[in-house]
Motif scaffolding. Structure first.
Motif, PDB file in Angstrom:
ATOM      1  N   SER A 356       0.839  -1.188   0.000  1.00 31.43           N
ATOM      2  CA  SER A 356       0.000   0.000   0.000  1.00 31.43           C
ATOM      3  C   SER A 356       0.878   1.243   0.000  1.00 31.43           C
ATOM      4  O   SER A 356       1.964   1.253   0.584  1.00 31.43           O
ATOM      5  CB  SER A 356      -0.910   0.011   1.236  1.00 31.43           C
ATOM      6  OG  SER A 356      -1.579   1.246   1.377  1.00 31.43           O
ATOM      7  N   SER A 359      -1.478   6.143   3.726  1.00 32.84           N
ATOM      8  CA  SER A 359      -1.131   6.295   5.136  1.00 32.84           C
ATOM      9  C   SER A 359      -2.386   6.297   6.010  1.00 32.84           C
ATOM     10  O   SER A 359      -2.312   6.625   7.191  1.00 32.84           O
ATOM     11  CB  SER A 359      -0.336   7.583   5.355  1.00 32.84           C
ATOM     12  OG  SER A 359      -1.070   8.708   4.891  1.00 32.84           O
ATOM     13  N   SER A 361      -4.601   4.576   8.251  1.00 30.36           N
ATOM     14  CA  SER A 361      -4.400   3.355   9.025  1.00 30.36           C
ATOM     15  C   SER A 361      -5.641   2.470   9.044  1.00 30.36           C
ATOM     16  O   SER A 361      -5.531   1.245   9.035  1.00 30.36           O
ATOM     17  CB  SER A 361      -3.980   3.691  10.457  1.00 30.36           C
ATOM     18  OG  SER A 361      -4.986   4.408  11.131  1.00 30.36           O
ATOM     19  N   ASN A 364      -5.768   0.794   5.637  1.00 33.77           N
ATOM     20  CA  ASN A 364      -4.658  -0.152   5.514  1.00 33.77           C
ATOM     21  C   ASN A 364      -4.895  -1.414   6.333  1.00 33.77           C
ATOM     22  O   ASN A 364      -4.572  -2.520   5.888  1.00 33.77           O
ATOM     23  CB  ASN A 364      -3.354   0.514   5.946  1.00 33.77           C
ATOM     24  CG  ASN A 364      -2.778   1.413   4.873  1.00 33.77           C
ATOM     25  OD1 ASN A 364      -2.866   1.108   3.685  1.00 33.77           O
ATOM     26  ND2 ASN A 364      -2.192   2.530   5.272  1.00 33.77           N
ATOM     27  N   GLU A 365      -5.457  -1.271   7.526  1.00 28.96           N
ATOM     28  CA  GLU A 365      -5.728  -2.459   8.328  1.00 28.96           C
ATOM     29  C   GLU A 365      -6.699  -3.389   7.612  1.00 28.96           C
ATOM     30  O   GLU A 365      -6.479  -4.599   7.528  1.00 28.96           O
ATOM     31  CB  GLU A 365      -6.294  -2.074   9.698  1.00 28.96           C
ATOM     32  CG  GLU A 365      -6.557  -3.302  10.575  1.00 28.96           C
ATOM     33  CD  GLU A 365      -7.365  -2.993  11.828  1.00 28.96           C
ATOM     34  OE1 GLU A 365      -7.733  -3.961  12.537  1.00 28.96           O
ATOM     35  OE2 GLU A 365      -7.627  -1.810  12.101  1.00 28.96           O
ATOM     36  N   ILE A 380       4.549  -4.253   4.648  1.00 26.78           N
ATOM     37  CA  ILE A 380       4.136  -3.065   5.397  1.00 26.78           C
ATOM     38  C   ILE A 380       5.320  -2.116   5.471  1.00 26.78           C
ATOM     39  O   ILE A 380       6.390  -2.480   5.972  1.00 26.78           O
ATOM     40  CB  ILE A 380       3.663  -3.439   6.811  1.00 26.78           C
ATOM     41  CG1 ILE A 380       2.440  -4.363   6.730  1.00 26.78           C
ATOM     42  CG2 ILE A 380       3.335  -2.196   7.622  1.00 26.78           C
ATOM     43  CD1 ILE A 380       1.938  -4.823   8.089  1.00 26.78           C
ATOM     44  N   ARG A 384       5.339   4.587   6.056  1.00 31.03           N
ATOM     45  CA  ARG A 384       4.001   4.944   5.577  1.00 31.03           C
ATOM     46  C   ARG A 384       2.890   4.365   6.446  1.00 31.03           C
ATOM     47  O   ARG A 384       1.906   5.030   6.728  1.00 31.03           O
ATOM     48  CB  ARG A 384       3.806   4.451   4.137  1.00 31.03           C
ATOM     49  CG  ARG A 384       4.427   5.347   3.081  1.00 31.03           C
ATOM     50  CD  ARG A 384       3.787   5.072   1.734  1.00 31.03           C
ATOM     51  NE  ARG A 384       4.351   5.895   0.691  1.00 31.03           N
ATOM     52  CZ  ARG A 384       5.302   5.488  -0.146  1.00 31.03           C
ATOM     53  NH1 ARG A 384       5.791   4.264  -0.032  1.00 31.03           N
ATOM     54  NH2 ARG A 384       5.762   6.282  -1.075  1.00 31.03           N
ATOM     55  N   GLN A 385       3.003   3.071   6.787  1.00 28.81           N
ATOM     56  CA  GLN A 385       1.910   2.421   7.519  1.00 28.81           C
ATOM     57  C   GLN A 385       2.285   2.017   8.940  1.00 28.81           C
ATOM     58  O   GLN A 385       1.507   2.189   9.872  1.00 28.81           O
ATOM     59  CB  GLN A 385       1.429   1.166   6.769  1.00 28.81           C
ATOM     60  CG  GLN A 385       0.846   1.425   5.403  1.00 28.81           C
ATOM     61  CD  GLN A 385       1.832   1.179   4.283  1.00 28.81           C
ATOM     62  OE1 GLN A 385       2.678   0.307   4.381  1.00 28.81           O
ATOM     63  NE2 GLN A 385       1.717   1.949   3.221  1.00 28.81           N
ATOM     64  N   GLN A 388       1.858   4.457  11.722  1.00 27.72           N
ATOM     65  CA  GLN A 388       0.524   5.024  11.860  1.00 27.72           C
ATOM     66  C   GLN A 388      -0.441   4.078  12.587  1.00 27.72           C
ATOM     67  O   GLN A 388      -1.467   4.509  13.112  1.00 27.72           O
ATOM     68  CB  GLN A 388      -0.065   5.379  10.489  1.00 27.72           C
ATOM     69  CG  GLN A 388       0.449   6.681   9.898  1.00 27.72           C
ATOM     70  CD  GLN A 388       1.878   6.566   9.394  1.00 27.72           C
ATOM     71  OE1 GLN A 388       2.265   5.525   8.894  1.00 27.72           O
ATOM     72  NE2 GLN A 388       2.652   7.615   9.547  1.00 27.72           N
TER      73      GLN A 388
END
Length: 512
Positions: A356, A359, A361, A364-365, A380, A384-385, A388
């Protein structure tokens, strides 16, 4: 005359008598035989009913359904990373660290040399300590290896070693543009040589493509990679720029309707095959992202992974731009998974790198949770992730990572993905005879979605909530709660719920 009388002696019939003990033995034997048959029948029934759960799933490689933590910037030294290893493993449940290049780079991040370690990162001794410590903790190390170009500050360029690079002495400039700036020409004029040199990557006009048609360049790269492989004991390499290594010999213009003049040439594959022959077959090679992969692009898939006979050998995994989450405000993130289900990767169960650029979160999760239900590697990015994510988010992703790597239903089960037509909720189900069904239901949109989920297999009357990221799950969606699947499931943006339920005992159907 007297008649003699004859007296006939009548004998009683004789009966053979069987000893009592023998009769009893026969009865006992008959009863025992019947009991053995009944026991054997019961044993067969139990084996048939339980056979799927007794069958062990095949072993999977270390990278299968794993999490890579990517350190895409060089802000940490080798010692810094080593000190954070325990935290990384505890927070992310990762299987590998993915390092940015450890060789000397220019200020614009272009290689100055392929063999030298950057001293500002700690030097050779610190790198060896990091690798050894990681291996002690059962953690692998992957490293970036850029091979398409060097910096114009490199000694090769400054020494006017012109044959080492790609020059266009003919002056027939093609319409080639740089990868990172499509508005900029990939050709730059050089006063000294009175010619144009190629740089497919702009990097602030600091890069220059090396000439792989020069055997010295070819051998330098092969020898360098071989040295990195044997000396530092890396567990894999991200071969950056492998699909850009060669370009059309006559510098013909790109044709939007034809094959690329600068990427995925036959010679690129031959270079990859040569690299693969030098690198230990057990080590992983990560390859350039593919712009787009249609369901019929067998040739491109063969170039990256070898044919069905595995002639390339080893393990190669690529990233596909179509399946990279790029924008948190995308109108239909679910479309990523739709395209994936239609791709040749899905059809052939071929692993890829899920990553990804967002940013956000929450998004992304949910995205990474869905990716872990599929096949491949989740990368990951720490900057970026990783930084966060909240502790709760990391805890949930860690739980998912653990059971997708350990449960047979994920290592050897069937995969079925569905996008509900009305709500666009994404469902991914894993099933295997004898194992519990697992399904993740995700809302990847930025609005509330609600829909009924139809489960077609297994004991669907006892569906259990395994995990959820719902902000307010209540009693209905709390962990271990039994869910009534006749009622619709309502999810806020980027919420998901993971369910599990027991399989049907279909083995008995063979007998009854």
């Amino acid at each position: 005359m007297s008649q003699a009388s004859h007296t006939s002696e009548i004998k009683s019939p004789t009966f053979s008598t069987t000893p009592t003990w023998l009769n009893r033995a026969r009865i006992i034997s008959a009863v025992a035989y019947i009991l053995i048959l009944i026991g054997y029948l019961i044993f067969i029934i139990v084996c048939i009913a339980r056979y799927p759960s007794c069958e062990r799933a095949p072993s999977t490689p270390w990278w299968f359904n794993s999490v890579f933590l990517r350190l895409s910037t060089r802000t940490l030294t080798f010692n810094d990373i080593q000190q954070k290893l325990n935290d990384y493993q505890s927070n992310f449940s990762l299987q590998a660290l993915w390092l940015s290049p450890v060789m000397r780079l220019s200020a614009e991040s272009n290689p100055l040399a392929w063999n030298d370690i950057e001293m500002n990162l700690g030097g050779e001794s610190a790198l060896m300590n990091l690798i050894n410590k990681s291996h002690e903790n059962d953690l692998r190390i992957i490293v970036d290896y850029p091979l398409n170009h060097l910096s114009i500050q490199s000694s090769k360029y400054l020494a006017n070693n012109d044959s080492y690079f790609v020059w266009n002495d003919q002056g027939n400039l093609s319409n080639w543009v740089t990868v990172d700036n499509p508005q900029k020409s990939a050709w730059t004029y050089n006063n000294r040589k009175n010619s144009f040199y190629l740089h497919q990557f702009d990097r602030n006009s600091d890069a220059i493509d090396v000439n792989y048609r020069n055997n010295r360049v070819f051998n330098d790269v092969i020898n360098s990679l071989s040295s990195w492989d044997t000396k530092y004991l890396f567990d894999g390499f991200n071969i950056q720029g492998i699909s850009y290594a060669y370009e059309d010999y006559e510098y013909q213009n790109e044709d939007v309707n034809g094959s690329s003049r600068t990427r995925h040439l036959d010679e690129d594959y031959l270079l990859l095959a040569r690299i693969r022959s030098e690198i230990n077959q057990n080590k992983l090679l990560l390859l350039d992202s593919v712009d787009s992969l249609s369901t019929s692009n067998d040739q491109l898939l063969t170039r990256y992974y070898g044919d069905e006979n595995k002639s390339l050998g080893g393990v190669q995994i690529a990233s596909i731009n179509d399946f990279i989450l790029t924008d948190a405000h995308s109108n239909n993130v679910t479309g990523i998974f739709l395209r994936y289900s239609q791709s040749i990767f899905f059809q052939r169960n071929q692993p890829l790198i899920w990553s990804s650029l967002s940013s956000n979160s929450q998004l992304n999760e949910a995205f990474f949770a869905a990716c872990l239900f599929h096949v491949g590697v989740v990368a990951i990015d720490l900057e970026r992730q990783g930084q966060q994510f909240t502790n709760d988010q990391l805890s949930r992703l860690k739980q998912i990572s653990t059971f997708v790597r350990t449960l047979d239903v994920f290592r050897a089960g069937r995969l079925q993905q569905n996008i509900l037509s009305d709500s666009k909720l994404l469902t991914i189900e894993r099933a295997r005879r004898g194992s519990r069904h697992h399904m993740i239901i995700i809302n990847l949109s930025d609005t509330v979605r609600e829909d009924k989920i139809e489960l077609k297999e297994g004991n669907t009357n006892a569906v259990e909530v395994l995990l959820t990221n719902l902000a307010n799950p209540g009693v209905k969606y709390e962990t271990n709660a039994l869910l009534d699947m006749t009622e619709p499931i309502r999810l806020e943006p980027y919420e998901y719920i993971i369910l599990r339920w027991s399989p049907s005992i279909d083995g008995l159907g063979i007998i009854f």
